[in-house]
Each structure stands twice: as C-alpha cells, then as structure tokens.
Enzyme design. Structure first.
Site, PDB file in Angstrom:
ATOM      1  CG  HIS A 112      -7.711  -9.155  -6.019  1.00 36.76           C
ATOM      2  ND1 HIS A 112      -8.502  -8.060  -5.766  1.00 36.76           N
ATOM      3  CD2 HIS A 112      -6.647  -9.049  -5.174  1.00 36.76           C
ATOM      4  CE1 HIS A 112      -7.933  -7.323  -4.806  1.00 36.76           C
ATOM      5  NE2 HIS A 112      -6.822  -7.909  -4.416  1.00 36.76           N
ATOM      6  CB  CYS A 122      -2.664  -8.970  -2.885  1.00 39.11           C
ATOM      7  SG  CYS A 122      -3.776  -7.560  -3.095  1.00 39.11           S
ATOM      8  CG  ASN A 123      -4.339  -7.280  -7.568  1.00 39.82           C
ATOM      9  OD1 ASN A 123      -4.899  -8.319  -7.893  1.00 39.82           O
ATOM     10  ND2 ASN A 123      -4.984  -6.273  -6.976  1.00 39.82           N
ATOM     11  CG  HIS A 180      -2.645  -3.164 -10.429  1.00 36.64           C
ATOM     12  ND1 HIS A 180      -3.739  -2.421 -10.818  1.00 36.64           N
ATOM     13  CD2 HIS A 180      -2.842  -3.472  -9.121  1.00 36.64           C
ATOM     14  CE1 HIS A 180      -4.572  -2.290  -9.795  1.00 36.64           C
ATOM     15  NE2 HIS A 180      -4.053  -2.915  -8.748  1.00 36.64           N
ATOM     16  NE  ARG A 231      -9.833  -6.862  -0.948  1.00 30.49           N
ATOM     17  CZ  ARG A 231      -9.113  -5.749  -1.082  1.00 30.49           C
ATOM     18  NH1 ARG A 231      -9.415  -4.866  -2.011  1.00 30.49           N
ATOM     19  NH2 ARG A 231      -8.083  -5.513  -0.294  1.00 30.49           N
ATOM     20  N   GLY A 275       0.812  -1.211   0.000  1.00 28.68           N
ATOM     21  CA  GLY A 275       0.000   0.000   0.000  1.00 28.68           C
ATOM     22  C   GLY A 275       0.844   1.259   0.000  1.00 28.68           C
TER      23      GLY A 275
HETATM   24  P1  NAD Z   1      -5.756  -3.270   8.119  1.00 32.91           P
HETATM   25  O1  NAD Z   1      -6.504  -1.992   8.222  1.00 32.91           O
HETATM   26  O2  NAD Z   1      -6.509  -4.550   8.124  1.00 32.91           O
HETATM   27  O3  NAD Z   1      -4.675  -3.361   9.274  1.00 32.91           O
HETATM   28  C1  NAD Z   1      -3.846  -2.277   9.620  1.00 32.91           C
HETATM   29  C2  NAD Z   1      -3.575  -2.339  11.115  1.00 32.91           C
HETATM   30  O4  NAD Z   1      -2.667  -1.291  11.470  1.00 32.91           O
HETATM   31  C3  NAD Z   1      -4.839  -2.154  11.944  1.00 32.91           C
HETATM   32  O5  NAD Z   1      -4.841  -3.128  12.965  1.00 32.91           O
HETATM   33  C4  NAD Z   1      -4.680  -0.732  12.503  1.00 32.91           C
HETATM   34  O6  NAD Z   1      -5.310  -0.593  13.742  1.00 32.91           O
HETATM   35  C5  NAD Z   1      -3.177  -0.638  12.637  1.00 32.91           C
HETATM   36  N1  NAD Z   1      -2.677   0.752  12.697  1.00 32.91           N
HETATM   37  C6  NAD Z   1      -3.368   1.903  12.584  1.00 32.91           C
HETATM   38  N2  NAD Z   1      -2.555   2.965  12.725  1.00 32.91           N
HETATM   39  C7  NAD Z   1      -1.310   2.476  12.919  1.00 32.91           C
HETATM   40  C8  NAD Z   1      -0.029   3.066  13.134  1.00 32.91           C
HETATM   41  N3  NAD Z   1       0.131   4.405  13.181  1.00 32.91           N
HETATM   42  N4  NAD Z   1       1.049   2.250  13.275  1.00 32.91           N
HETATM   43  C9  NAD Z   1       0.899   0.910  13.220  1.00 32.91           C
HETATM   44  N5  NAD Z   1      -0.303   0.291  13.029  1.00 32.91           N
HETATM   45  C10 NAD Z   1      -1.385   1.068  12.887  1.00 32.91           C
HETATM   46  O7  NAD Z   1      -4.868  -3.129   6.795  1.00 32.91           O
HETATM   47  P2  NAD Z   1      -4.279  -4.325   5.929  1.00 32.91           P
HETATM   48  O8  NAD Z   1      -5.311  -4.744   4.937  1.00 32.91           O
HETATM   49  O9  NAD Z   1      -3.657  -5.351   6.811  1.00 32.91           O
HETATM   50  O10 NAD Z   1      -3.179  -3.551   5.096  1.00 32.91           O
HETATM   51  C11 NAD Z   1      -1.888  -3.297   5.625  1.00 32.91           C
HETATM   52  C12 NAD Z   1      -0.931  -3.040   4.468  1.00 32.91           C
HETATM   53  O11 NAD Z   1      -0.892  -4.201   3.650  1.00 32.91           O
HETATM   54  C13 NAD Z   1      -1.341  -1.890   3.537  1.00 32.91           C
HETATM   55  O12 NAD Z   1      -0.177  -1.305   3.006  1.00 32.91           O
HETATM   56  C14 NAD Z   1      -2.091  -2.605   2.434  1.00 32.91           C
HETATM   57  O13 NAD Z   1      -2.118  -1.899   1.224  1.00 32.91           O
HETATM   58  C15 NAD Z   1      -1.241  -3.868   2.313  1.00 32.91           C
HETATM   59  N6  NAD Z   1      -1.951  -5.006   1.721  1.00 32.91           N
HETATM   60  C16 NAD Z   1      -3.234  -5.282   2.044  1.00 32.91           C
HETATM   61  C17 NAD Z   1      -3.868  -6.342   1.435  1.00 32.91           C
HETATM   62  C18 NAD Z   1      -5.300  -6.677   1.727  1.00 32.91           C
HETATM   63  O14 NAD Z   1      -5.974  -7.171   0.861  1.00 32.91           O
HETATM   64  N7  NAD Z   1      -5.812  -6.446   2.901  1.00 32.91           N
HETATM   65  C19 NAD Z   1      -3.179  -7.145   0.528  1.00 32.91           C
HETATM   66  C20 NAD Z   1      -1.836  -6.874   0.269  1.00 32.91           C
HETATM   67  C21 NAD Z   1      -1.225  -5.781   0.863  1.00 32.91           C
END
Ligand code: NAD
Length: 337
Positions: A220, A140-141, A194, A168, A110
C-alpha cells in the site's frame, strides 16, 4: 513458555507462526489448515504440527495423505493463546469456540473492533491488552498509521491528520482480486473506515482517511498530511521518525523508487518472503510547511502486523512490558533495516 497456536495458516498465519517460533519465550504448538493445499508442505518443512481447522474436513487431509495431529479443539486444549488468522469475518464465527475452550485469542484486523475486548498496536494499546481474553491486532493500514501518528502526536500534537491510502488490489497469491486496469475509490465514501479504526488505537487523534484500490500487489502507499500543533522543521520530524524502531526511512539517493525496489531491498537484506515489517517512509518526502507535515509511506500489507501479533501474545499472556516486548520481538525477527 507461552504456548501458542495459529488458527488459519494463510498469508498472515504462516508469517505469525514463523515469528512465534522464533521467540525464546514462546512455543508454537501447531497450526491449522482448512484444506490440504500447498501450505501443508510449507508447515511440514518447518516441522510444525498440523491440525484441521474444520473437524468435518479431516477426511480431505487423509485422502491427500496428510497426517494431522488433531483438530482445532485439540489445539485449543494445548495452548495458552490462539492467534486467529482466518479470513475476514471467519474469526468472529470462531469466537464462540475459543470462549468454549476458555482460550484467550488474538484476532486480526479483518474483524470488526467489537469482536474483541480491545484493539491492539504495540505503540498505542499494549497495556490495554494485558491479560485480556480477546484482542484484535488492527489492520495493516491502521497499524502503519498508528505507528506514524503516535510519535507525531506525543511530540508535536496532531491537530488534524488527512491520509489518502492507495491500497494494493490484492496480495500476490490472490489471483481473483483486482482491479487490473483501473484505480478505484474503495470505498467511494469519505472518510473510509481506516480513520475510525486508528481511533481505536489513538482515540484523541483527529484523522480523516480516503481510500483507493490500485492494480498492484506489492504494498500500500499512503499520502499523508498532518497539521501539527507546533511547527517543527523537517529535519526534526525526520529525526523523530528515524528513532522509531518500526519505521524505516527509505534513504534519499539509494535508488529505491517504489514498492518493487523496496521488496528487492528486503530480499537482498535476507528477509524471509521479502517481508518489510516496518513502515517505509520516503525520507525525501518529509516536508513541513508552517504546521503542515507531508510525507509518503509504503506499507507491506502481508508483513507489518506480524511483530504486532507477537507483542499482542505477550500482552495477553505474560507480564513483560511494552518496551521489553517490542525490543525482544525486533531482535528475534531482525526488525530495523
Ligand atoms: P488468507 O486467506 O491468506 O488466509 C486465511 C487462512 O485461513 C487460509 O489458509 C484459509 O484456508 C484458512 N481458513 C479458512 N477457513 C477457516 C476457518 N474456519 N478457521 C480457520 N482458518 C480458516 O487470509 P489473510 O490475508 O492471511 O487474512 C487473515 C486475516 O488477517 C484477515 O482478518 C485479514 O483481514 C487480516 N489481514 C490481512 C492482511 C493481508 O494483506 N493479507 C493484512 C493485515 C491483516
């Protein structure tokens, strides 16, 4: 032992924490939470030490009766590597804190590529991450496309890849995401980001991507067309992809007709959280016409980056090579259906 902390115990962070805890050469020192919600209980059940992600919110944990081992600064002092799993964009804001502690960090997809010294996928950029202070595991993609295009390029040469991503709308727990009654170009401009992100991993593979968002939460779906430099038959492509440890060929005739059945299959296989760490390529979709390859693949967005994060930690903090790391991660997690 590589001592690892996970900053942000959400969708990706909780999975990365479990995967790190399963590694024989890693110790999960602890995880951070930003608030004392239900994730706290999940961490406690697993015996993970809990730290406050944001120091001035520690009172909220005390008010909820949650014991903290410390705050992020304490965790960073106790680890060799931190895996930042904070929401998109928050990782970049956390970067100066990691720098101040001189703690190497693995960011998530992200974040912009510029957040880290290098982007990471075990199939393409393992050695580039060796000893780096910061790496970014691509999204992920991008992870799924890199895993697919790397062997195709190595074996046949990729003249041009064109991919339509039906993404998704949100993860299952994200009640505020959508759309709920439409399929929306997102972004409406082509190419989407992407393709350029794949080029962070495979710089010489020409790839254009277009993306939509659909009212589903499970996975996805990618519709892939690759013009190859040679013209293999579809059986040879099938065999090539079957040999890739992080690609699962969804068997023809198994009655698995979509993401719902795939997740059920994963649950039946005993996978934690029904996670599918592999690209799921529909075997019967693999078709070659001249030099044009077509196929569909499904990507479990919550899971496919998890083994890559484990490998990224090893690339940053050990001298284990890519093949050895991938084999160890696969074995400990049970990657390969
Ligand atoms: P999420 O919102 O599910 O989890 C993020 C967590 O970080 C939460 O528990 C939140 O409370 C916590 N948080 C909030 N502020 C914070 C801070 N200042 N410091 C540390 N933690 C903090 O998000 P996610 O889906 O797990 O995504 C996390 C990263 O992974 C992003 O960069 C996202 O783009 C990437 N990502 C997500 C997915 C997906 O499908 N969910 C897939 C691949 C990559």
């Amino acid at each position: 032992m590589i001592r690892v902390g996970v900053n942000g115990y959400g969708t990706i962070g909780k999975r990365v924490a479990d995967a790190v805890a399963a590694q024989p050469d890693m110790e999960l020192v602890g995880v951070t939470k930003a608030s004392p919600d239900y994730g706290v209980e999940a961490a406690a059940r697993r015996g993970y030490d809990l730290y406050a992600a944001v120091e001035d919110r520690t009172d909220a944990f005390a008010a909820a009766g949650v014991d903290l081992t410390g705050a992020l600064d304490d965790l960073l002092d106790a680890v060799d590597v931190v895996v930042d799993c904070a929401p998109s964009g928050v990782g970049e804001r956390n970067a100066p804190v990691y720098e101040a502690h001189d703690t190497p960090v693995v960011f998530q997809g992200g974040e912009d590529a510029a957040v880290a010294e290098t982007s990471f996928n075990a199939r393409g950029r393992f050695e580039a991450a060796r000893g780096a202070d910061s790496v970014r595991v691509v999204s992920c993609n991008t992870t799924a496309l890199s895993r697919l295009l790397a062997p195709l390029d190595e074996t046949y040469g990729v003249e041009k890849a064109r991919v339509t991503l039906v993404r998704r709308g949100g993860d299952p727990s994200e009640t505020d995401r959508g759309p709920i009654n439409d399929i929306v170009p997102d972004p409406a401009t082509v190419p989407s980001h992407h393709g350029p992100d794949v080029n962070e991993i495979l710089p010489d593979v020409p790839v254009d991507t277009a993306a939509l968002k659909a009212p589903v939460t499970g996975m996805h779906t990618h519709s892939v067309n690759v013009t190859l430099e040679t013209d293999p038959d579809s059986a040879a492509v099938r065999d090539l992809l079957a040999d890739e440890s992080r690609i699962f060929l969804v068997p023809e005739g198994a009655g698995i007709d979509g993401a719902g059945a795939l997740k059920e299959y994963a649950a039946d296989a005993g996978r934690p959280r029904s996670d599918l760490w592999e690209n799921c390529v529909w075997e019967e979709s693999i078709s070659v016409s001249g030099r044009d390859l077509y196929l569909f693949q499904n990507v479990h967005q919550e899971a496919d980056v998890v083994p890559e994060n484990v490998d990224a930690v090893r690339a940053v903090a050990s001298d284990v090579d890519a093949a050895e790391s991938v084999a160890l991660t696969n074995e400990t997690l049970g990657v390969g259906l």
